[in-house]
Design a protein around this motif. Structure first.
Motif, mmCIF file in Angstrom:
data_model
loop_
_atom_site.group_PDB
_atom_site.id
_atom_site.type_symbol
_atom_site.label_atom_id
_atom_site.label_comp_id
_atom_site.label_asym_id
_atom_site.label_seq_id
_atom_site.Cartn_x
_atom_site.Cartn_y
_atom_site.Cartn_z
ATOM 1 N N ALA A 57 8.562 6.955 6.484
ATOM 2 C CA ALA A 57 9.077 5.600 6.251
ATOM 3 C C ALA A 57 7.982 4.547 6.174
ATOM 4 O O ALA A 57 8.123 3.553 5.457
ATOM 5 C CB ALA A 57 10.081 5.236 7.338
ATOM 6 N N GLN A 58 6.875 4.755 6.901
ATOM 7 C CA GLN A 58 5.820 3.737 6.939
ATOM 8 C C GLN A 58 4.871 3.809 5.749
ATOM 9 O O GLN A 58 4.014 2.936 5.612
ATOM 10 C CB GLN A 58 5.031 3.877 8.242
ATOM 11 N N ARG A 59 5.015 4.840 4.924
ATOM 12 C CA ARG A 59 4.049 4.945 3.818
ATOM 13 C C ARG A 59 4.668 5.180 2.448
ATOM 14 O O ARG A 59 3.935 5.402 1.473
ATOM 15 C CB ARG A 59 3.036 6.048 4.111
ATOM 16 N N SER B 285 19.262 -0.552 1.327
ATOM 17 C CA SER B 285 18.498 0.684 1.169
ATOM 18 C C SER B 285 19.106 1.456 0.014
ATOM 19 O O SER B 285 20.298 1.793 0.042
ATOM 20 C CB SER B 285 18.563 1.520 2.453
ATOM 21 N N GLU B 286 18.306 1.742 -1.010
ATOM 22 C CA GLU B 286 18.837 2.461 -2.161
ATOM 23 C C GLU B 286 19.309 3.858 -1.776
ATOM 24 O O GLU B 286 20.296 4.367 -2.315
ATOM 25 C CB GLU B 286 17.793 2.517 -3.280
ATOM 26 N N LEU B 287 18.617 4.471 -0.824
ATOM 27 C CA LEU B 287 19.029 5.795 -0.379
ATOM 28 C C LEU B 287 20.364 5.720 0.354
ATOM 29 O O LEU B 287 21.247 6.568 0.147
ATOM 30 C CB LEU B 287 17.962 6.418 0.513
ATOM 31 N N ASP B 288 20.552 4.707 1.201
ATOM 32 C CA ASP B 288 21.833 4.528 1.884
ATOM 33 C C ASP B 288 22.954 4.377 0.867
ATOM 34 O O ASP B 288 24.044 4.958 1.025
ATOM 35 C CB ASP B 288 21.803 3.288 2.777
ATOM 36 N N GLU C 1 0.803 -1.215 0.000
ATOM 37 C CA GLU C 1 0.000 0.000 0.000
ATOM 38 C C GLU C 1 0.840 1.270 0.000
ATOM 39 O O GLU C 1 0.312 2.363 -0.100
ATOM 40 C CB GLU C 1 -0.915 -0.004 1.235
ATOM 41 N N ARG C 2 2.141 1.142 0.155
ATOM 42 C CA ARG C 2 2.995 2.309 0.226
ATOM 43 C C ARG C 2 3.089 3.025 -1.116
ATOM 44 O O ARG C 2 3.057 2.405 -2.175
ATOM 45 C CB ARG C 2 4.394 1.922 0.692
ATOM 46 N N ALA C 3 3.213 4.339 -1.053
ATOM 47 C CA ALA C 3 3.405 5.126 -2.266
ATOM 48 C C ALA C 3 4.826 4.895 -2.781
ATOM 49 O O ALA C 3 5.778 4.816 -2.010
ATOM 50 C CB ALA C 3 3.206 6.610 -1.963
ATOM 51 N N SER C 4 4.967 4.772 -4.089
ATOM 52 C CA SER C 4 6.263 4.565 -4.708
ATOM 53 C C SER C 4 6.803 5.889 -5.234
ATOM 54 O O SER C 4 6.112 6.603 -5.965
ATOM 55 C CB SER C 4 6.159 3.562 -5.862
ATOM 56 N N LEU C 5 8.026 6.207 -4.857
ATOM 57 C CA LEU C 5 8.674 7.427 -5.327
ATOM 58 C C LEU C 5 9.991 7.086 -6.003
ATOM 59 O O LEU C 5 10.670 6.113 -5.634
ATOM 60 C CB LEU C 5 8.942 8.396 -4.175
ATOM 61 N N THR C 6 10.341 7.890 -6.991
ATOM 62 C CA THR C 6 11.597 7.745 -7.692
ATOM 63 C C THR C 6 12.439 8.993 -7.462
ATOM 64 O O THR C 6 11.973 10.108 -7.708
ATOM 65 C CB THR C 6 11.373 7.544 -9.205
ATOM 66 N N TYR C 7 13.650 8.792 -6.986
ATOM 67 C CA TYR C 7 14.595 9.883 -6.794
ATOM 68 C C TYR C 7 15.553 9.887 -7.980
ATOM 69 O O TYR C 7 16.334 8.955 -8.165
ATOM 70 C CB TYR C 7 15.355 9.688 -5.487
ATOM 71 N N ALA C 8 15.480 10.933 -8.795
ATOM 72 C CA ALA C 8 16.347 11.082 -9.955
ATOM 73 C C ALA C 8 17.559 11.906 -9.540
ATOM 74 O O ALA C 8 17.426 13.067 -9.150
ATOM 75 C CB ALA C 8 15.591 11.786 -11.087
#
Length: 229
Positions: free
Chosen positions: A35-37, A111-114, A5-12
């Motif tokens: 983080a939870q959504r 973690s892709e952000l890490d 149910e989490r929203a998907s975001l893309t960091y370019a």
């Protein structure tokens, strides 16, 4: 909220983009606050590819850009980065950097952000070339990943193929400046913010959009610039 149910975001972003480095603390705060959504994927741009993959000395504006990024975002650059700018020999190659991120990104549980933050620290703090496979070995060790698997993936042809797939994905989305944060919706990618955003403004934008959009899977499959969107 379940993962589905989490929203998907893309960091370019681009690993060599100073504005992306400056945006990092804001994105980190936003990601932790939500983080939870949300699910956050990181996709590499190609700021320095082809004829633009040149030594730092070919880009004298980077010193002034460094000062502007610090002034506007407060981030600190490291002595290693200052030394690399002064020496001017490190080649800025976004394809190699994107292949390195792909090698890290593909490891189980990462973690892709890490991973993206660690790659940027290697350049903007330590001044290390992102063409050096030892950079990715050290990052893998830092993140608790299989270092041999990461360096093997980085050196394989598939790594470059994944880098180019990232570049094509962002061009299809017509993302022309970096950093850019996108909400992936049933109707396409909806830009939420960039380098001038705050964590609070990003959360407010997410709140607003989630009332009217339905998230879907993130996108992983024009001249480019790294500057405030």
């Amino acid at each position: 909220m379940s993962s589905a149910e989490r929203a998907s975001l893309t960091y370019a972003f681009d690993a060599y983009c100073a504005w992306c480095y400056g945006f990092g603390p804001t994105l980190r705060a936003f990601a932790e606050d939500n983080a939870q959504r949300i699910r956050l994927g990181v996709v590499s741009a190609g700021l320095y590819t082809g004829a633009r993959a040149l030594p730092v000395s070919a880009y004298p504006h980077l010193s002034a850009e460094r000062r502007n990024v610090t002034r506007l975002t407060g981030v600190a650059f490291g002595m290693g980065y200052d030394r690399a700018l002064s020496q001017g020999t490190v080649v800025l190659d976004s394809t190699a950097a994107a292949a390195g991120l792909a090698a890290l990104r593909d490891q189980p549980g990462v973690s892709e952000l890490d991973a993206a933050e660690a790659v940027q620290r290697a350049w903007f703090v330590d001044g290390r070339s992102l063409c050096d496979p030892e950079v990715y070995r050290d990052i893998a060790d830092e993140l608790g990943l299989d270092a041999d698997a990461v360096t093997t993936a980085y050196g394989a042809p598939a790594g470059r193929a994944k880098a180019h797939a990232d570049f094509r994905a962002l061009r299809r989305l017509r993302v022309l400046s970096y950093p850019t944060l996108l909400l992936d919706t049933a109707h396409g990618a909806d830009q939420m913010g960039g380098a001038a955003s705050t964590a609070a403004s990003l959360t407010a934008a997410l709140d607003q959009r989630l009332t009217a959009t339905v998230p879907q899977a993130p996108f992983h499959d024009l001249p480019l610039r790294g500057e405030p969107s």
